[in-house]
Motif scaffolding. Structure first.
Motif, PDB file in Angstrom:
ATOM      1  N   SER A  36      85.060  17.658 -43.328  1.00  0.00           N
ATOM      2  CA  SER A  36      86.514  17.556 -43.226  1.00  0.00           C
ATOM      3  C   SER A  36      87.108  16.975 -44.506  1.00  0.00           C
ATOM      4  O   SER A  36      88.132  17.447 -44.996  1.00  0.00           O
ATOM      5  N   ALA A  37      86.450  15.953 -45.048  1.00  0.00           N
ATOM      6  CA  ALA A  37      86.925  15.348 -46.293  1.00  0.00           C
ATOM      7  C   ALA A  37      86.858  16.345 -47.437  1.00  0.00           C
ATOM      8  O   ALA A  37      87.756  16.410 -48.279  1.00  0.00           O
ATOM      9  N   THR A  38      85.794  17.142 -47.474  1.00  0.00           N
ATOM     10  CA  THR A  38      85.645  18.160 -48.513  1.00  0.00           C
ATOM     11  C   THR A  38      86.739  19.214 -48.390  1.00  0.00           C
ATOM     12  O   THR A  38      87.322  19.624 -49.395  1.00  0.00           O
ATOM     13  N   GLU A  39      87.013  19.630 -47.168  1.00  0.00           N
ATOM     14  CA  GLU A  39      88.084  20.613 -46.946  1.00  0.00           C
ATOM     15  C   GLU A  39      89.436  20.047 -47.347  1.00  0.00           C
ATOM     16  O   GLU A  39      90.249  20.746 -47.956  1.00  0.00           O
ATOM     17  N   ASP A  40      89.684  18.762 -47.028  1.00  0.00           N
ATOM     18  CA  ASP A  40      90.940  18.126 -47.406  1.00  0.00           C
ATOM     19  C   ASP A  40      91.073  18.046 -48.924  1.00  0.00           C
ATOM     20  O   ASP A  40      92.136  18.330 -49.481  1.00  0.00           O
ATOM     21  N   ALA A  41      89.989  17.659 -49.594  1.00  0.00           N
ATOM     22  CA  ALA A  41      90.014  17.561 -51.057  1.00  0.00           C
ATOM     23  C   ALA A  41      90.259  18.930 -51.684  1.00  0.00           C
ATOM     24  O   ALA A  41      91.038  19.055 -52.633  1.00  0.00           O
ATOM     25  N   LEU A  42      89.629  19.958 -51.135  1.00  0.00           N
ATOM     26  CA  LEU A  42      89.824  21.315 -51.652  1.00  0.00           C
ATOM     27  C   LEU A  42      91.271  21.765 -51.451  1.00  0.00           C
ATOM     28  O   LEU A  42      91.871  22.355 -52.353  1.00  0.00           O
ATOM     29  N   ALA A  43      91.838  21.453 -50.300  1.00  0.00           N
ATOM     30  CA  ALA A  43      93.235  21.819 -50.046  1.00  0.00           C
ATOM     31  C   ALA A  43      94.166  21.085 -51.001  1.00  0.00           C
ATOM     32  O   ALA A  43      95.122  21.675 -51.523  1.00  0.00           O
ATOM     33  N   GLN A  44      93.890  19.803 -51.260  1.00  0.00           N
ATOM     34  CA  GLN A  44      94.701  19.029 -52.206  1.00  0.00           C
ATOM     35  C   GLN A  44      94.606  19.630 -53.608  1.00  0.00           C
ATOM     36  O   GLN A  44      95.613  19.776 -54.299  1.00  0.00           O
ATOM     37  N   GLU A  45      93.392  19.944 -54.024  1.00  0.00           N
ATOM     38  CA  GLU A  45      93.191  20.502 -55.360  1.00  0.00           C
ATOM     39  C   GLU A  45      93.857  21.863 -55.503  1.00  0.00           C
ATOM     40  O   GLU A  45      94.444  22.166 -56.547  1.00  0.00           O
ATOM     41  N   THR A  46      93.798  22.670 -54.464  1.00  0.00           N
ATOM     42  CA  THR A  46      94.439  23.987 -54.494  1.00  0.00           C
ATOM     43  C   THR A  46      95.952  23.838 -54.607  1.00  0.00           C
ATOM     44  O   THR A  46      96.593  24.524 -55.420  1.00  0.00           O
ATOM     45  N   ALA A  47      96.528  22.932 -53.830  1.00  0.00           N
ATOM     46  CA  ALA A  47      97.983  22.699 -53.885  1.00  0.00           C
ATOM     47  C   ALA A  47      98.388  22.164 -55.263  1.00  0.00           C
ATOM     48  O   ALA A  47      99.402  22.590 -55.832  1.00  0.00           O
ATOM     49  N   TYR A  48      97.601  21.248 -55.804  1.00  0.00           N
ATOM     50  CA  TYR A  48      97.865  20.676 -57.129  1.00  0.00           C
ATOM     51  C   TYR A  48      97.833  21.763 -58.202  1.00  0.00           C
ATOM     52  O   TYR A  48      98.762  21.894 -59.003  1.00  0.00           O
ATOM     53  N   ASP A  95      90.201  17.813 -62.844  1.00  0.00           N
ATOM     54  CA  ASP A  95      89.572  16.558 -63.250  1.00  0.00           C
ATOM     55  C   ASP A  95      90.586  15.625 -63.916  1.00  0.00           C
ATOM     56  O   ASP A  95      90.553  14.411 -63.706  1.00  0.00           O
ATOM     57  N   LEU A  96      91.472  16.190 -64.712  1.00  0.00           N
ATOM     58  CA  LEU A  96      92.510  15.382 -65.336  1.00  0.00           C
ATOM     59  C   LEU A  96      93.419  14.772 -64.272  1.00  0.00           C
ATOM     60  O   LEU A  96      93.769  13.594 -64.341  1.00  0.00           O
ATOM     61  N   GLY A  97      93.786  15.565 -63.273  1.00  0.00           N
ATOM     62  CA  GLY A  97      94.603  15.038 -62.178  1.00  0.00           C
ATOM     63  C   GLY A  97      93.889  13.927 -61.432  1.00  0.00           C
ATOM     64  O   GLY A  97      94.498  12.911 -61.071  1.00  0.00           O
ATOM     65  N   ILE A 123     102.626  15.801 -60.449  1.00  0.00           N
ATOM     66  CA  ILE A 123     101.990  16.679 -59.460  1.00  0.00           C
ATOM     67  C   ILE A 123     100.703  16.047 -58.920  1.00  0.00           C
ATOM     68  O   ILE A 123     100.375  16.221 -57.748  1.00  0.00           O
ATOM     69  N   SER A 124      99.998  15.279 -59.743  1.00  0.00           N
ATOM     70  CA  SER A 124      98.826  14.553 -59.243  1.00  0.00           C
ATOM     71  C   SER A 124      99.236  13.574 -58.159  1.00  0.00           C
ATOM     72  O   SER A 124      98.589  13.478 -57.111  1.00  0.00           O
ATOM     73  N   GLY A 125     100.318  12.849 -58.422  1.00  0.00           N
ATOM     74  CA  GLY A 125     100.803  11.882 -57.442  1.00  0.00           C
ATOM     75  C   GLY A 125     101.244  12.530 -56.146  1.00  0.00           C
ATOM     76  O   GLY A 125     101.077  11.959 -55.075  1.00  0.00           O
ATOM     77  N   ILE A 126     101.741  13.722 -56.228  1.00  0.00           N
ATOM     78  CA  ILE A 126     102.210  14.418 -55.024  1.00  0.00           C
ATOM     79  C   ILE A 126     101.043  15.005 -54.237  1.00  0.00           C
ATOM     80  O   ILE A 126     100.973  14.851 -53.021  1.00  0.00           O
ATOM     81  N   CYS A 153      96.851  12.392 -54.975  1.00  0.00           N
ATOM     82  CA  CYS A 153      96.870  11.001 -54.489  1.00  0.00           C
ATOM     83  C   CYS A 153      98.269  10.710 -53.945  1.00  0.00           C
ATOM     84  O   CYS A 153      99.064  10.029 -54.585  1.00  0.00           O
ATOM     85  N   PRO A 154      98.571  11.288 -52.779  1.00  0.00           N
ATOM     86  CA  PRO A 154      99.932  11.196 -52.229  1.00  0.00           C
ATOM     87  C   PRO A 154     100.391   9.780 -51.931  1.00  0.00           C
ATOM     88  O   PRO A 154     101.592   9.555 -51.768  1.00  0.00           O
ATOM     89  N   GLU A 155      99.457   8.825 -51.891  1.00  0.00           N
ATOM     90  CA  GLU A 155      99.885   7.441 -51.703  1.00  0.00           C
ATOM     91  C   GLU A 155     100.710   6.930 -52.884  1.00  0.00           C
ATOM     92  O   GLU A 155     101.417   5.942 -52.781  1.00  0.00           O
ATOM     93  N   TYR A 156     100.671   7.664 -53.997  1.00  0.00           N
ATOM     94  CA  TYR A 156     101.453   7.309 -55.183  1.00  0.00           C
ATOM     95  C   TYR A 156     102.616   8.278 -55.412  1.00  0.00           C
ATOM     96  O   TYR A 156     103.259   8.216 -56.460  1.00  0.00           O
ATOM     97  N   ALA A 157     102.885   9.148 -54.467  1.00  0.00           N
ATOM     98  CA  ALA A 157     103.958  10.134 -54.636  1.00  0.00           C
ATOM     99  C   ALA A 157     105.305   9.436 -54.764  1.00  0.00           C
ATOM    100  O   ALA A 157     105.557   8.433 -54.110  1.00  0.00           O
ATOM    101  N   PRO A 158     106.166   9.989 -55.611  1.00  0.00           N
ATOM    102  CA  PRO A 158     107.513   9.414 -55.734  1.00  0.00           C
ATOM    103  C   PRO A 158     108.263   9.574 -54.414  1.00  0.00           C
ATOM    104  O   PRO A 158     108.096  10.574 -53.710  1.00  0.00           O
ATOM    105  N   THR A 159     109.035   8.573 -54.078  1.00  0.00           N
ATOM    106  CA  THR A 159     109.811   8.637 -52.848  1.00  0.00           C
ATOM    107  C   THR A 159     111.171   9.258 -53.134  1.00  0.00           C
ATOM    108  O   THR A 159     111.759   8.991 -54.173  1.00  0.00           O
ATOM    109  N   PRO A 160     111.654  10.091 -52.221  1.00  0.00           N
ATOM    110  CA  PRO A 160     112.948  10.749 -52.461  1.00  0.00           C
ATOM    111  C   PRO A 160     114.103   9.786 -52.379  1.00  0.00           C
ATOM    112  O   PRO A 160     114.084   8.752 -51.858  1.00  0.00           O
TER     113      PRO A 160
END
Length: 124
Positions: A40-52, A73-75, A111-114, A117-124
């Motif tokens: 599940s963690a691998t699938e989540d990471a892959l989904a995050q990387e694809t969206a990024y 990797d840079l992200g 885009i990395s933050g979004i 690592c969404p815990e660092y995403a800018p707040t609207p």
């Protein structure tokens, strides 16, 4: 702490100049995770990387993003810098001015933050 962002930028530049593949950065995984949790963690990471990566391609249509692993990797390095306490501005400053243009550095940081690592995403 600023050295971490500069190190990430230096690694990216070296990798781009040497033509090597992706950098040895991978999503962290818990050693005690069960196979289902790891899957599940691998699938989540892959989904995050694809969206990024998709968001980067939309934001930077003129940039050569053919080496997806390098950009992912840079992200991930940006997220690590955030974990280490650097601000988005400090990460941006450490990345821009080398092989990465200011628009590219800005896009990677935001885009990395979004997505990565969404815990660092800018707040609207």
């Amino acid at each position: 702490m600023r050295k971490i962002g500069a190190l990430a930028a230096a690694i990216l530049v070296a990798a781009m100049l040497s033509g090597c593949g992706s950098l040895p950065v991978s999503p962290s995984r818990s050693a005690s995770a069960t196979p289902t949790e790891t899957s599940s963690a691998t699938e989540d990471a892959l989904a995050q990387e694809t969206a990024y990566y998709t968001a980067l391609r939309k934001q930077l249509p003129q940039t050569d993003l053919s080496n997806a692993g390098l950009w992912i990797d840079l992200g991930r390095a940006v997220c690590k810098a955030f974990d280490d306490g650097l601000t988005p501005k400090e990460v941006f400053d450490s990345m821009s001015g080398g092989a990465i243009t200011q628009p590219e550095a800005s896009a990677v940081v935001v885009i990395s933050g979004i997505h990565l690592c969404p815990e660092y995403a800018p707040t609207p």
